[in-house]
Design a protein around this motif. Structure first.
Motif, mmCIF file in Angstrom:
data_model
loop_
_atom_site.group_PDB
_atom_site.id
_atom_site.type_symbol
_atom_site.label_atom_id
_atom_site.label_comp_id
_atom_site.label_asym_id
_atom_site.label_seq_id
_atom_site.Cartn_x
_atom_site.Cartn_y
_atom_site.Cartn_z
ATOM 1 N N THR A 94 0.851 -1.192 0.000
ATOM 2 C CA THR A 94 0.000 0.000 0.000
ATOM 3 C C THR A 94 0.882 1.236 0.000
ATOM 4 O O THR A 94 1.942 1.246 0.621
ATOM 5 C CB THR A 94 -0.889 -0.001 1.269
ATOM 6 N N LYS A 95 0.442 2.259 -0.697
ATOM 7 C CA LYS A 95 1.179 3.517 -0.746
ATOM 8 C C LYS A 95 1.244 4.134 0.656
ATOM 9 O O LYS A 95 0.232 4.217 1.355
ATOM 10 C CB LYS A 95 0.466 4.466 -1.710
ATOM 11 N N LEU A 96 2.457 4.540 1.078
ATOM 12 C CA LEU A 96 2.623 5.171 2.392
ATOM 13 C C LEU A 96 3.111 6.606 2.205
ATOM 14 O O LEU A 96 4.137 6.844 1.572
ATOM 15 C CB LEU A 96 3.650 4.389 3.222
ATOM 16 N N HIS A 97 2.362 7.573 2.733
ATOM 17 C CA HIS A 97 2.829 8.958 2.768
ATOM 18 C C HIS A 97 3.370 9.241 4.168
ATOM 19 O O HIS A 97 2.767 8.829 5.156
ATOM 20 C CB HIS A 97 1.680 9.940 2.524
ATOM 21 N N VAL A 98 4.504 9.948 4.235
ATOM 22 C CA VAL A 98 5.027 10.372 5.539
ATOM 23 C C VAL A 98 4.992 11.892 5.562
ATOM 24 O O VAL A 98 5.418 12.539 4.610
ATOM 25 C CB VAL A 98 6.467 9.873 5.746
ATOM 26 N N TRP A 99 4.456 12.462 6.616
ATOM 27 C CA TRP A 99 4.371 13.922 6.711
ATOM 28 C C TRP A 99 5.014 14.391 8.015
ATOM 29 O O TRP A 99 4.777 13.818 9.067
ATOM 30 C CB TRP A 99 2.909 14.389 6.655
ATOM 31 N N ARG A 100 5.870 15.416 7.895
ATOM 32 C CA ARG A 100 6.531 15.984 9.075
ATOM 33 C C ARG A 100 6.356 17.490 9.058
ATOM 34 O O ARG A 100 6.330 18.099 7.990
ATOM 35 C CB ARG A 100 8.044 15.687 9.034
ATOM 36 N N ASN A 101 6.260 18.083 10.227
ATOM 37 C CA ASN A 101 6.266 19.545 10.312
ATOM 38 C C ASN A 101 7.722 19.984 10.244
ATOM 39 O O ASN A 101 8.364 20.234 11.269
ATOM 40 C CB ASN A 101 5.597 19.998 11.610
ATOM 41 N N ARG A 160 2.840 22.145 23.904
ATOM 42 C CA ARG A 160 3.147 22.901 22.685
ATOM 43 C C ARG A 160 3.898 22.040 21.676
ATOM 44 O O ARG A 160 3.750 22.182 20.473
ATOM 45 C CB ARG A 160 3.928 24.170 23.040
ATOM 46 N N CYS A 161 4.739 21.145 22.185
ATOM 47 C CA CYS A 161 5.485 20.253 21.294
ATOM 48 C C CYS A 161 4.518 19.364 20.515
ATOM 49 O O CYS A 161 4.594 19.245 19.288
ATOM 50 C CB CYS A 161 6.465 19.404 22.109
ATOM 51 N N CYS A 162 3.557 18.754 21.230
ATOM 52 C CA CYS A 162 2.529 17.936 20.570
ATOM 53 C C CYS A 162 1.738 18.769 19.572
ATOM 54 O O CYS A 162 1.412 18.319 18.470
ATOM 55 C CB CYS A 162 1.523 17.398 21.590
ATOM 56 N N GLY A 163 1.415 19.991 19.967
ATOM 57 C CA GLY A 163 0.636 20.875 19.108
ATOM 58 C C GLY A 163 1.313 21.082 17.768
ATOM 59 O O GLY A 163 0.674 21.062 16.714
ATOM 60 N N LEU A 164 2.641 21.276 17.794
ATOM 61 C CA LEU A 164 3.367 21.541 16.547
ATOM 62 C C LEU A 164 3.670 20.266 15.766
ATOM 63 O O LEU A 164 3.424 20.180 14.567
ATOM 64 C CB LEU A 164 4.697 22.254 16.868
ATOM 65 N N LEU A 165 4.230 19.267 16.457
ATOM 66 C CA LEU A 165 4.757 18.101 15.735
ATOM 67 C C LEU A 165 3.685 17.074 15.406
ATOM 68 O O LEU A 165 3.848 16.298 14.464
ATOM 69 C CB LEU A 165 5.876 17.446 16.547
ATOM 70 N N LYS A 166 2.609 17.055 16.192
ATOM 71 C CA LYS A 166 1.555 16.079 15.902
ATOM 72 C C LYS A 166 0.326 16.758 15.308
ATOM 73 O O LYS A 166 -0.033 16.522 14.157
ATOM 74 C CB LYS A 166 1.160 15.313 17.170
ATOM 75 N N THR A 167 -0.330 17.607 16.106
ATOM 76 C CA THR A 167 -1.604 18.179 15.649
ATOM 77 C C THR A 167 -1.421 19.009 14.377
ATOM 78 O O THR A 167 -2.112 18.814 13.380
ATOM 79 C CB THR A 167 -2.226 19.035 16.764
ATOM 80 N N GLN A 168 -0.455 19.956 14.415
ATOM 81 C CA GLN A 168 -0.255 20.820 13.248
ATOM 82 C C GLN A 168 0.157 19.991 12.032
ATOM 83 O O GLN A 168 -0.328 20.198 10.926
ATOM 84 C CB GLN A 168 0.807 21.898 13.562
ATOM 85 N N ALA A 169 1.092 19.066 12.257
ATOM 86 C CA ALA A 169 1.573 18.231 11.146
ATOM 87 C C ALA A 169 0.419 17.432 10.548
ATOM 88 O O ALA A 169 0.300 17.293 9.324
ATOM 89 C CB ALA A 169 2.674 17.293 11.639
ATOM 90 N N LEU A 170 -0.446 16.918 11.411
ATOM 91 C CA LEU A 170 -1.577 16.124 10.937
ATOM 92 C C LEU A 170 -2.519 16.976 10.082
ATOM 93 O O LEU A 170 -2.900 16.598 8.971
ATOM 94 C CB LEU A 170 -2.330 15.545 12.139
ATOM 95 N N LEU A 171 -2.857 18.157 10.606
ATOM 96 C CA LEU A 171 -3.779 19.031 9.859
ATOM 97 C C LEU A 171 -3.158 19.432 8.524
ATOM 98 O O LEU A 171 -3.818 19.429 7.485
ATOM 99 C CB LEU A 171 -4.118 20.273 10.696
ATOM 100 N N ASP A 172 -1.857 19.781 8.547
ATOM 101 C CA ASP A 172 -1.179 20.169 7.301
ATOM 102 C C ASP A 172 -1.149 19.005 6.316
ATOM 103 O O ASP A 172 -1.381 19.177 5.125
ATOM 104 C CB ASP A 172 0.260 20.620 7.585
ATOM 105 N N GLY A 173 -0.836 17.818 6.821
ATOM 106 C CA GLY A 173 -0.742 16.642 5.954
ATOM 107 C C GLY A 173 -2.082 16.315 5.310
ATOM 108 O O GLY A 173 -2.158 16.063 4.112
ATOM 109 N N ARG A 202 -10.230 19.012 20.616
ATOM 110 C CA ARG A 202 -10.905 20.206 20.100
ATOM 111 C C ARG A 202 -10.007 20.943 19.116
ATOM 112 O O ARG A 202 -10.470 21.568 18.176
ATOM 113 C CB ARG A 202 -11.259 21.152 21.257
ATOM 114 N N GLU A 203 -8.681 20.898 19.376
ATOM 115 C CA GLU A 203 -7.754 21.615 18.500
ATOM 116 C C GLU A 203 -7.455 20.855 17.212
ATOM 117 O O GLU A 203 -6.911 21.416 16.267
ATOM 118 C CB GLU A 203 -6.444 21.895 19.250
ATOM 119 N N GLY A 204 -7.770 19.575 17.155
ATOM 120 C CA GLY A 204 -7.548 18.846 15.912
ATOM 121 C C GLY A 204 -6.765 17.551 16.073
ATOM 122 O O GLY A 204 -6.562 16.816 15.122
#
Lengths: 575, 313
Positions: free
Chosen positions: B97-104, B121-134, B309-311
């Motif tokens: 299966t095609k795998l995409h990897v996304w990083r902030n 804040r670390c989770c907010g940037l590296l996980k939540t933000q990265a997820l929303l951007d991806g 709530r933040e994503g």
């Protein structure tokens, strides 16, 4: 959690074997804040050791109980608003297991304004626990809870008479409540058409009497404790001997040699060689194979998810229902159903909604509302009385007739829970606005009569047109081959939209198109070319379709982008 | 648990029921097929953990003999364990299966870590933000996640189709009622849903299924002698040097991870469980929930709800 065996006696093989025999029972709970429902659930989880020490630590010393006691209700109240207001406001799902069964609890709030949550929790439940405060007896809300459980087809009603400690464990009190409630259930079953089997028991959730262990405080009660009762109720949801119902979710075609129909068996058992009928088309075939990742099966029963291969090529797609040929469902466009209204916007008779049933979505209109069921006492009326009604508002329940734009295969909810249920969706907001339970369906002749008109006076407004058609009017300029224009028109038609196809080469086409769009139609102004793709333009919005695209979904997006699915405001061009 | 019924059943059960695991499997497969059929661009969030492994196997089963009709997406914070990344790449290759990897990448380049910032804040940037951007980058309209309702209190109220607004955020008061197995898949442009096919599974169900189905999982779940910073009851993995206190030396401890996250924020537990049966036996004796070793959930009362709530998933 299950029984932690002692280290020396523990045999994982025995444990796993026992786990393999464990089945699943889903039950819901209903009751008001004061009934002690959260306390009962917290107690069940705590006494079956299904909560962890860190979760207990996090609530110790908090809440409203005496110092040193645990407020069990806090174990189950999840969201911030609830902790702040001290009430449960949504359906919460909890899990625990004993050595016999895994349990899924749908924990629902009891206030009248949360009827929709109670209905949601009951929709998948095999059993419902209704809590009654021993001091107060059968209240209007107890009637409401029992009614909703019965309406949603829950077979077993466990009536837990709680706070027995506060009435000195009086047997007389318990028997009086039991008599009141039994009379009530007869009345309810007549109304809903779904008989429920009651099971009464005296408990104290706070102290733990008859919850897990039978209590010495109620020597006159010789029945099982609550947990014993839950362990022994039959999980009735999946009747293997019922006629086959199988909604096709997806056609699997990995290569030219394989064509399988993926879905979950809603009821019954299927074997290779069985004769099935695809509805609503009525085409018949035999099952050739039951395919799974783990190999072909000799037979499969509800609720397994499988893929069926048939012995001949018949036209079947997502949304079709495969049924036992000797016990088919009813193909209908006219339904009578109970509705639980779940949206802040009231029901509008005559308006277009989308009805999702099994794996398909059909535009539908409520043609008549027969009555609503009173869920609280009102002046001159009692809970569960029938009142005349022209609409349903949030958390109201009524009986209505619905007309569908396309025929679907249905059953009575009392006979088949999966194929007798539907939800209504508002096409403008996309919200789920109602839950429906089919009471009866008129079989239709093959020719479908489309009577959508009801009498109005005066000129027809844009708003009325929208309510009728579910979209605004517009011109879709098409360039490409006829074959794709046909498919596009078919896809729009399938969604219940009103279209007019015009040939752009005709001299008066553009005048006609403008008039028709003004009248609320989707005008397909087609300029034919022999390209491989079809380009569609609505004003500044455009889309290119190729042969293999998911047309319906992409069209939805385009129409939404072009703002054709939003209801016109009252002030917007009235005529 | 306490002794339970030894009484005769109230009524004899009729035909043998499917085991609870087979029922859960059938329900999850139904959900996977519905989403794949009703959404234009679904994706499976693949976190490499045990729940993702089960979800991936269920996807194979749902569409067999056809391939999985959607790609995988891994949100890489840069702090995942080395074994996890190797496992991820092998798994995607094996399943085909095609795998995409996304990083902030900007946040990673700026040296974001849970010590320099706080964990929130670390989770907010590296996980939540990265997820929303991806999700936005690939324009996915439905994302499968392996979250279970038994993990945490605010998840107990999560829907199977969890509706997110145009900004990817979750409003617990504005979720659609879910009745029977009829899911409302209608969304407006820009909106999306998160889908949780394992909603009704528990940690014990997941391990039993892994055992029954012989599903491969990352080696970090199994007990082994590993170097750890030992602080009281806490075992901190040494993968990232910045977690060390001045002068702190790692010690070899027989331990394993109960849930997989970022190495600086995922504590190990002392354990001798070196096989899946051992883990199941160990689970039976546990008195702490599986997220007790996660730093992020304890930040403040209701912190998981705030993240969602933040994503966050």
């Amino acid at each position: 959690m299950s029984n932690p065996p002692t280290a020396s006696a523990f045999s994982l093989d025995d444990f796993m074997a026992a786990e393999q025999r464990k089945d699943l029972l889903r039950f819901s709970t209903a009751g008001s804040v004061d009934d002690g429902k959260s306390t009962l659930i917290g107690r069940l989880l705590y006494d079956t050791r299904s909560v962890y020490e860190d979760q207990v630590r996090s609530i110790e010393g908090k809440g409203t109980t005496a110092p040193g006691q645990i407020d069990f209700a806090l174990l189950t109240d999840g969201l911030r608003a609830e902790r702040e207001q001290g009430i449960t406001i949504d359906v919460a799902y909890r899990y625990f297991s004993t050595s016999r069964r895994k349990f899924i609890i749908a924990d629902t709030p009891g206030h009248e304004q949360y009827t929709r949550n109670m209905a949601t929790g009951s929709s998948t439940a095999d059993a419902t626990i209704v809590l009654i405060d021993a001091r107060k007896g059968v209240l209007p809300q107890s009637r409401r809870h029992a009614y909703i459980a019965s309406l949603l087809g829950v077979r077993h009603l466990i009536v837990a008479v709680n706070k027995m400690d506060l009435v000195d464990y009086s047997q007389q009190r318990f028997l009086a409540i039991r008599a009141d409630f039994t009379a009530l259930l007869d009345q309810i079953a007549t109304d809903t058409g779904n008989p429920v089997e009651p099971h009464f028991l005296p408990v104290s959730a706070l102290i733990g009497d008859n919850v897990v262990h039978r209590s010495d405080a109620t020597p006159w009660y010789t029945g099982p404790s609550l947990i014993e009762m839950l362990e022994s109720l039959p999980a009735s949801r999946h009747d293997h001997s019922a006629p086959l119902r199988f909604a096709v979710q997806r056609v699997l075609r990995p290569d030219a040699s394989f064509r399988g129909f993926a879905g979950q068996i809603a009821s019954g058992t299927i074997r290779p060689g069985d004769s099935i009928t695809a509805l609503p088309s009525g085409r018949v075939a035999q099952v050739a194979r039951i395919v799974t990742f783990d190999g072909d099966l000799d037979q499969a029963s509800a609720p397994l998810s499988v893929t069926l291969v048939l012995d001949r090529e018949i036209d079947i797609s997502r949304g079709d229902i495969l049924v036992a040929s000797d016990a088919p469902a009813t193909v209908s466009t006219e339904l009578e159903a109970s509705l639980v209204w779940m949206d802040a916007h009231d029901l509008v008779a005559g308006r277009r909604y989308l009805l999702k049933h099994a794996s398909h979505v059909v535009p539908a209109t409520v043609t008549a509302l027969h009555h609503r069921v009173l869920l609280e006492n009102e002046a001159h009326h009692q809970t569960l009385d029938h009142l005349p009604a022209t609409t349903l508002t949030l958390n109201q329940i009524g009986v209505a007739s619905l007309r569908l734009l396309r025929p679907i295969a249905v059953d009575r909810y009392a006979d088949h829970r999966q194929t007798g249920a539907f939800i209504l969706i508002d096409p403008a907001t996309n919200g789920t606005v109602a839950a429906g339970m089919i009471r009866s369906a008129s079989p239709i002749p093959a020719a479908l009569a489309a009577h959508l008109l009801s009498a109005h006076t005066g000129p027809v407004s844009a708003r009325e047109r929208f309510l009728r058609w579910g979209h605004r009017g517009a011109i879709l300029a098409l360039t490409g081959p006829s074959s794709l224009a046909d498919r596009l028109e078919r896809a729009l038609f399938h969604e219940g939209m009103v279209t007019l196809r015009l040939n752009a080469a005709d001299s008066d086409a553009s005048t006609l198109a403008a008039q028709a769009a003004q009248a609320g139609l989707l005008v397909l102004l087609h300029a034919e070319t022999d390209s491989d793709v079809l380009s569609i333009t609505i004003g500044e919005h455009a889309l290119t379709l190729a042969d293999d695209d998911a047309i319906a979904r992409r069209l939805q997006t385009l129409l939404a982008d072009a703002d054709l699915l939003r209801q016109p405001g009252v002030s917007e061009y009235e005529i | 648990m306490s002794p339970v019924s030894t009484l005769p059943h109230l009524s004899t059960p009729a035909a043998p029921q499917l085991s609870h695991l087979r029922q859960l499997e059938a329900e999850s497969i139904h959900i996977l097929r519905e989403v794949a059929s009703e959404f234009e661009r679904p994706v499976m969030l693949y976190s490499i953990g045990k729940d993702s492994s089960v979800m991936l196997r269920l996807a194979q089963k749902a569409f067999y003999p056809a391939p999985i009709p959607f790609p995988l997406l891994h949100i890489d914070t840069g702090f995942k364990f080395r074994e996890m990344i190797e496992f991820r790449d092998n798994m995607a290759h094996e399943v085909g299966t095609k795998l995409h990897v996304w990083r902030n990448e900007p946040a990673i380049a700026a040296g974001t870590n849970p010590i320099a910032l706080d964990t929130k804040r670390c989770c907010g940037l590296l996980k939540t933000q990265a997820l929303l951007d991806g999700l936005r980058h690939f324009n996915f309209d439905a994302a499968f996640g392996g979250a279970r309702r038994d993990e945490e209190k605010s998840r107990a109220k999560e829907r199977i189709y969890s509706f997110r607004d145009g900004a990817g955020q979750w409003d617990p008061k504005n979720q659609r009622p879910e009745l029977w197995n009829l899911f409302n898949a209608r969304i407006h442009p820009g909106e999306s849903i998160r889908v949780f096919p394992l909603s009704n599974w528990t940690e014990m169900d997941v391990w039993q299924y892994i055992h029954l189905e012989n599903i491969p999982v990352v080696d970090l779940y199994f007990a082994k002698e590993r170097p750890m910073y030992v602080r009281g009851d806490s075992l901190i993995p040494i993968e990232q040097s910045f977690v060390a206190l001045p002068g702190e030396q790692p010690q070899m401890v027989k331990c394993r991870l109960r849930s997989l996250g970022c190495s600086p924020c995922t504590g190990a537990i002392r354990s001798d469980a070196s096989t899946i049966p051992d883990i199941i036996a160990e689970l039976l004796s546990f008195r702490s929930s599986e997220r007790a070793n996660r730093v992020i959930d304890h930040d403040q009362e209701g912190s998981m709800e705030l993240k969602k709530r933040e994503g966050y998933f």
